[in-house]
Scaffold this active site. Structure first.
Site, PDB file in Angstrom:
ATOM      1  N   CYS A  20     -34.113  17.233  11.258  1.00 28.16           N
ATOM      2  CA  CYS A  20     -34.521  18.157  12.261  1.00 28.16           C
ATOM      3  C   CYS A  20     -35.772  19.112  11.857  1.00 28.16           C
ATOM      4  O   CYS A  20     -35.933  19.354  10.739  1.00 28.16           O
ATOM      5  CB  CYS A  20     -33.555  18.888  12.844  1.00 28.16           C
ATOM      6  SG  CYS A  20     -32.288  18.339  13.957  1.00 28.16           S
ATOM      7  N   GLY A  46     -37.852  14.454  12.791  1.00 23.55           N
ATOM      8  CA  GLY A  46     -37.140  14.070  13.907  1.00 23.55           C
ATOM      9  C   GLY A  46     -37.993  13.557  14.966  1.00 23.55           C
ATOM     10  O   GLY A  46     -38.867  13.999  15.472  1.00 23.55           O
ATOM     11  N   ASN A 119     -31.850  23.343  12.544  1.00 23.16           N
ATOM     12  CA  ASN A 119     -32.051  22.305  11.553  1.00 23.16           C
ATOM     13  C   ASN A 119     -30.862  22.555  10.433  1.00 23.16           C
ATOM     14  O   ASN A 119     -30.857  23.380   9.896  1.00 23.16           O
ATOM     15  CB  ASN A 119     -33.519  22.287  10.820  1.00 23.16           C
ATOM     16  CG  ASN A 119     -33.452  21.281   9.845  1.00 23.16           C
ATOM     17  OD1 ASN A 119     -34.368  21.564   8.610  1.00 23.16           O
ATOM     18  ND2 ASN A 119     -32.729  20.249   9.796  1.00 23.16           N
ATOM     19  N   GLY A 120     -29.912  21.386  10.686  1.00 25.42           N
ATOM     20  CA  GLY A 120     -28.768  21.461   9.572  1.00 25.42           C
ATOM     21  C   GLY A 120     -27.601  21.071  10.011  1.00 25.42           C
ATOM     22  O   GLY A 120     -27.618  20.384  11.198  1.00 25.42           O
ATOM     23  N   CYS A 255     -31.704  21.163  -0.662  1.00 21.51           N
ATOM     24  CA  CYS A 255     -31.458  19.858  -0.748  1.00 21.51           C
ATOM     25  C   CYS A 255     -32.570  18.892  -1.451  1.00 21.51           C
ATOM     26  O   CYS A 255     -33.506  18.972  -1.084  1.00 21.51           O
ATOM     27  CB  CYS A 255     -31.517  19.413   0.780  1.00 21.51           C
ATOM     28  SG  CYS A 255     -31.548  17.432   1.141  1.00 21.51           S
ATOM     29  N   TYR A 261     -37.586  12.309  -0.346  1.00 23.71           N
ATOM     30  CA  TYR A 261     -37.843  11.657   0.904  1.00 23.71           C
ATOM     31  C   TYR A 261     -38.562  12.409   2.081  1.00 23.71           C
ATOM     32  O   TYR A 261     -39.335  12.065   2.802  1.00 23.71           O
ATOM     33  CB  TYR A 261     -36.608  10.716   1.355  1.00 23.71           C
ATOM     34  CG  TYR A 261     -36.825   9.916   2.736  1.00 23.71           C
ATOM     35  CD1 TYR A 261     -37.528   8.912   2.506  1.00 23.71           C
ATOM     36  CD2 TYR A 261     -36.084  10.166   3.945  1.00 23.71           C
ATOM     37  CE1 TYR A 261     -37.692   7.933   3.817  1.00 23.71           C
ATOM     38  CE2 TYR A 261     -36.047   9.561   4.963  1.00 23.71           C
ATOM     39  CZ  TYR A 261     -36.817   8.481   4.968  1.00 23.71           C
ATOM     40  OH  TYR A 261     -37.041   7.742   6.222  1.00 23.71           O
ATOM     41  N   SER A 303     -43.425   6.108   2.473  1.00 19.90           N
ATOM     42  CA  SER A 303     -42.750   7.363   1.549  1.00 19.90           C
ATOM     43  C   SER A 303     -42.516   7.220   0.251  1.00 19.90           C
ATOM     44  O   SER A 303     -42.436   7.998  -0.350  1.00 19.90           O
ATOM     45  CB  SER A 303     -41.013   7.276   2.399  1.00 19.90           C
ATOM     46  OG  SER A 303     -40.371   6.174   2.190  1.00 19.90           O
ATOM     47  N   ASP A 365     -39.418   2.193  -4.892  1.00 20.97           N
ATOM     48  CA  ASP A 365     -39.109   2.932  -3.607  1.00 20.97           C
ATOM     49  C   ASP A 365     -38.342   4.418  -4.068  1.00 20.97           C
ATOM     50  O   ASP A 365     -38.125   4.601  -5.051  1.00 20.97           O
ATOM     51  CB  ASP A 365     -38.039   2.090  -3.049  1.00 20.97           C
ATOM     52  CG  ASP A 365     -38.085   2.247  -1.524  1.00 20.97           C
ATOM     53  OD1 ASP A 365     -38.687   3.422  -1.102  1.00 20.97           O
ATOM     54  OD2 ASP A 365     -37.420   1.601  -0.574  1.00 20.97           O
ATOM     55  N   ASP A 366     -38.398   5.205  -2.854  1.00 22.47           N
ATOM     56  CA  ASP A 366     -38.203   6.515  -3.136  1.00 22.47           C
ATOM     57  C   ASP A 366     -36.606   6.629  -3.244  1.00 22.47           C
ATOM     58  O   ASP A 366     -36.084   7.601  -3.862  1.00 22.47           O
ATOM     59  CB  ASP A 366     -38.630   7.543  -1.945  1.00 22.47           C
ATOM     60  CG  ASP A 366     -38.068   6.858  -0.768  1.00 22.47           C
ATOM     61  OD1 ASP A 366     -37.275   7.051  -0.079  1.00 22.47           O
ATOM     62  OD2 ASP A 366     -38.944   6.230  -0.065  1.00 22.47           O
ATOM     63  N   CYS A 402     -23.519  12.880   3.608  1.00 23.40           N
ATOM     64  CA  CYS A 402     -24.043  14.212   3.731  1.00 23.40           C
ATOM     65  C   CYS A 402     -23.300  14.858   4.936  1.00 23.40           C
ATOM     66  O   CYS A 402     -23.408  14.106   6.190  1.00 23.40           O
ATOM     67  CB  CYS A 402     -25.776  14.069   3.904  1.00 23.40           C
ATOM     68  SG  CYS A 402     -26.307  15.723   4.374  1.00 23.40           S
ATOM     69  N   CYS A 453     -28.730  21.168  -4.007  1.00 30.59           N
ATOM     70  CA  CYS A 453     -27.461  20.251  -3.461  1.00 30.59           C
ATOM     71  C   CYS A 453     -27.713  18.779  -3.897  1.00 30.59           C
ATOM     72  O   CYS A 453     -28.844  18.344  -4.003  1.00 30.59           O
ATOM     73  CB  CYS A 453     -27.691  20.524  -2.108  1.00 30.59           C
ATOM     74  SG  CYS A 453     -26.316  19.332  -1.439  1.00 30.59           S
ATOM     75  N   CYS A 456     -24.731  14.164  -2.147  1.00 32.94           N
ATOM     76  CA  CYS A 456     -24.627  12.718  -1.709  1.00 32.94           C
ATOM     77  C   CYS A 456     -24.711  11.847  -3.177  1.00 32.94           C
ATOM     78  O   CYS A 456     -24.574  10.832  -2.893  1.00 32.94           O
ATOM     79  CB  CYS A 456     -25.667  12.319  -0.623  1.00 32.94           C
ATOM     80  SG  CYS A 456     -27.247  12.843  -1.133  1.00 32.94           S
TER      81      CYS A 456
HETATM   82  S1  SF4 Z   1     -25.573  16.191   0.502  1.00 34.41           S
HETATM   83 FE1  SF4 Z   1     -27.590  15.105  -0.310  1.00 34.41          FE
HETATM   84  S2  SF4 Z   1     -28.996  14.947   1.920  1.00 34.41           S
HETATM   85 FE2  SF4 Z   1     -27.082  16.383   2.077  1.00 34.41          FE
HETATM   86  S3  SF4 Z   1     -28.032  18.214   1.844  1.00 34.41           S
HETATM   87 FE3  SF4 Z   1     -26.891  17.725  -0.132  1.00 34.41          FE
HETATM   88  S4  SF4 Z   1     -28.556  16.611  -1.284  1.00 34.41           S
HETATM   89 FE4  SF4 Z   1     -29.385  16.744   0.706  1.00 34.41          FE
END
Ligand code: SF4
Length: 468
Positions: A20, A46, A119-120, A255, A261, A303, A365-366, A402, A453, A456
């Site tokens: 978003c 988005g 957004n989130g 993030c 990406y 990307s 690729d990213d 995520c 973060c 994932c």
């Molecule tokens: S889990 Fe991955 S995609 Fe989700 S906020 Fe954390 S780093 Fe970003």
């Protein structure tokens, strides 16, 4: 066009599909069309629905519809406003892809009209919703943003103080949120205590604003001032902004995927250039996983262009425009239906035979999520005569969902979940496959592991995910 709620118009359009993006403006001229332009600048965040809320002097007016900004707003006459407003583009991560869930959400609670864009993802939304329902409150949508709206409305009815109400509301939320809010004549933005999703404030040609990405201020002839701090509320005014902290004990966790990406390469996210980070990801990848005797580096467009440029620069292998992208076919990673993804991909990319035939190709690729796109591209390059295809990926294997605002929900989606490198590559069909290391990724961002973060990638999230 029909009326959805008081002061709110619904615009019909075509639905497409990502994460978003939000914008907020306070300017000396009407902002309706400028909000639309700002949303177009961050359209990559988005594509499912687009909307704006403005203040006409009498009411908050909400325009929103399903589809890209252009599709929703083409030919729409936006009423003159008082120079304040917010905008939102959405790809559903919580709540389904329907017009009721399109944002900004609007509520009229008598003394206050409220519009919110988000957004989130609020991790404890369901818990909060159940608790409110048990007290007799009802909900019109299945969006986590409505839970924020309801909590804020309750606080506003009690305190009549927008800032205090927001502080009280946000203290109850767990998760990722960059929010924009209009409460009567005032415009605010806020960021969760971990600063997971990006949010910046800046100047425009005619005033002040806030946006998910700094590129908005470049293109509105202004300047980014700074990132909104984790745990901060900022009131955007026409000639200044005011800051209110609601959580000082925050621990930053930006993030990592924004750098890999999501964000535009020409944006600066939390003090770090996305372009420079991607170049560095490519350079580190080239050092960690070289391909001896390769003829060319090819990017998966668009990307991975910058990552590939970094790889080529570091390795000394020439970068070749080996894959051409049909620019009118949208990104596929975020299409909601699998069937849609497959068919879009078929017409999205095409190799240039003259550049590929007989060559040992490094394909950069990213990231890889499901692997469908990557598998098809490898196959495509081989069909066009590539002698060897060596995959180099600028993000470590994505193995965990995520829960914080990116549409990667179930482990089954991930090609890397429960598979070894060899098993993944057996599915992708390349001659070799290497991912950048987690250390390499952290080094490229220059932010430090403790400020990112990486949930994932390593299943360690900055907030408690609860029952997931
Ligand atoms: S889990 Fe991955 S995609 Fe989700 S906020 Fe954390 S780093 Fe970003």
């Amino acid at each position: 066009m029909d009326t959805q709620t008081h002061g709110s118009e619904v615009i019909t359009g075509r639905s497409l599909g990502e994460s978003c993006g939000i914008v907020a403006l306070a300017e000396s001229i009407p902002v309706g069309y400028r909000l639309v332009q700002s949303l177009r600048i961050i359209q990559h965040r988005g594509q499912e629905s687009s909307g704006i809320s403005i203040n006409t002097g009498k009411v908050l007016k909400n325009y929103k519809g399903m589809g890209l900004v252009n599709e929703v707003f083409s030919g729409v006459k936006i009423e003159k406003d008082t120079g304040i407003g917010i905008g939102h583009i959405r790809y559903s991560t919580a709540g389904s892809s329907t017009l009721e869930n399109a944002q900004p959400l609007y509520a009229n609670i008598g003394k206050f009209e409220i519009a919110i864009g988000h957004n989130g993802e609020i991790v404890n939304a369901l818990q909060l919703k159940r608790s409110l329902e048990s007290k007799g409150y009802s909900f019109a949508t299945n969006s986590d943003t409505e839970v924020v709206m309801k909590l804020l409305s309750i606080e506003l009815s009690k305190t009549s103080d927008p800032v205090l109400s927001m502080k009280n509301t946000f203290k109850k939320l767990v998760g990722a949120y960059s929010l924009n809010l209009m409460i009567n004549q005032r415009v605010f933005v806020a960021r969760d205590p971990n600063g997971i999703r990006p949010l910046v404030v800046g100047t425009t040609e005619f005033g002040y604003g806030a946006a998910s990405e700094s590129v908005v201020f470049d293109q509105l002839n202004g300047k980014m001032i700074r990132d909104v701090r984790p745990g901060e509320i900022v009131e955007i005014k026409k000639n200044e902004f005011d800051s209110f902290m609601y959580n000082e004990s925050s621990k930053t966790a930006h993030c990592m995927f924004e750098y890999v990406y999501f964000a535009r390469p020409d944006s600066v996210v939390d003090g770090r250039s996305v372009f420079e980070t991607r170049m560095e990801l490519g350079r580190i990848l080239a050092r960690e996983s070289p391909v001896k005797g390769a003829d060319c580096v090819v990017a998966v467009p668009d990307s991975a262009r910058t990552h590939a440029q970094g790889y080529a620069e570091e390795s000394g292998i020439p970068l070749t425009e080996g894959l051409i992208k049909n620019r009118y076919v949208d990104r596929t990673f975020i299409m909601p239906e699998q069937a849609g993804r497959e068919s879009e991909l078929d017409i999205k990319l095409n190799p240039i035979r003259q550049l590929i035939e007989g060559k040992k190709v490094v394909l950069v690729d990213d990231s890889i999520i499901r692997g469908n796109t990557t598998r098809k591209i490898v196959k495509m390059l081989k069909k066009y005569g590539a002698k060897e295809v060596h995959l180099r990926i600028a993000c470590p294997p994505v193995r965990f969902p995520c829960y914080l605002g990116i549409d990667m929900k179930t482990k089954d989606q991930f090609i890397a979940a429960n598979r070894s490198l060899k098993e993944i590559n057996a599915k992708l069909g390349a001659d070799s496959l290497r991912y950048i290391s987690l250390e390499g990724l952290i080094e490229a961002t220059s932010l430090g592991k403790e400020n990112l973060c990486l949930g994932c990638l390593n299943d360690k999230y900055p907030v408690r995910i609860g029952s997931h």
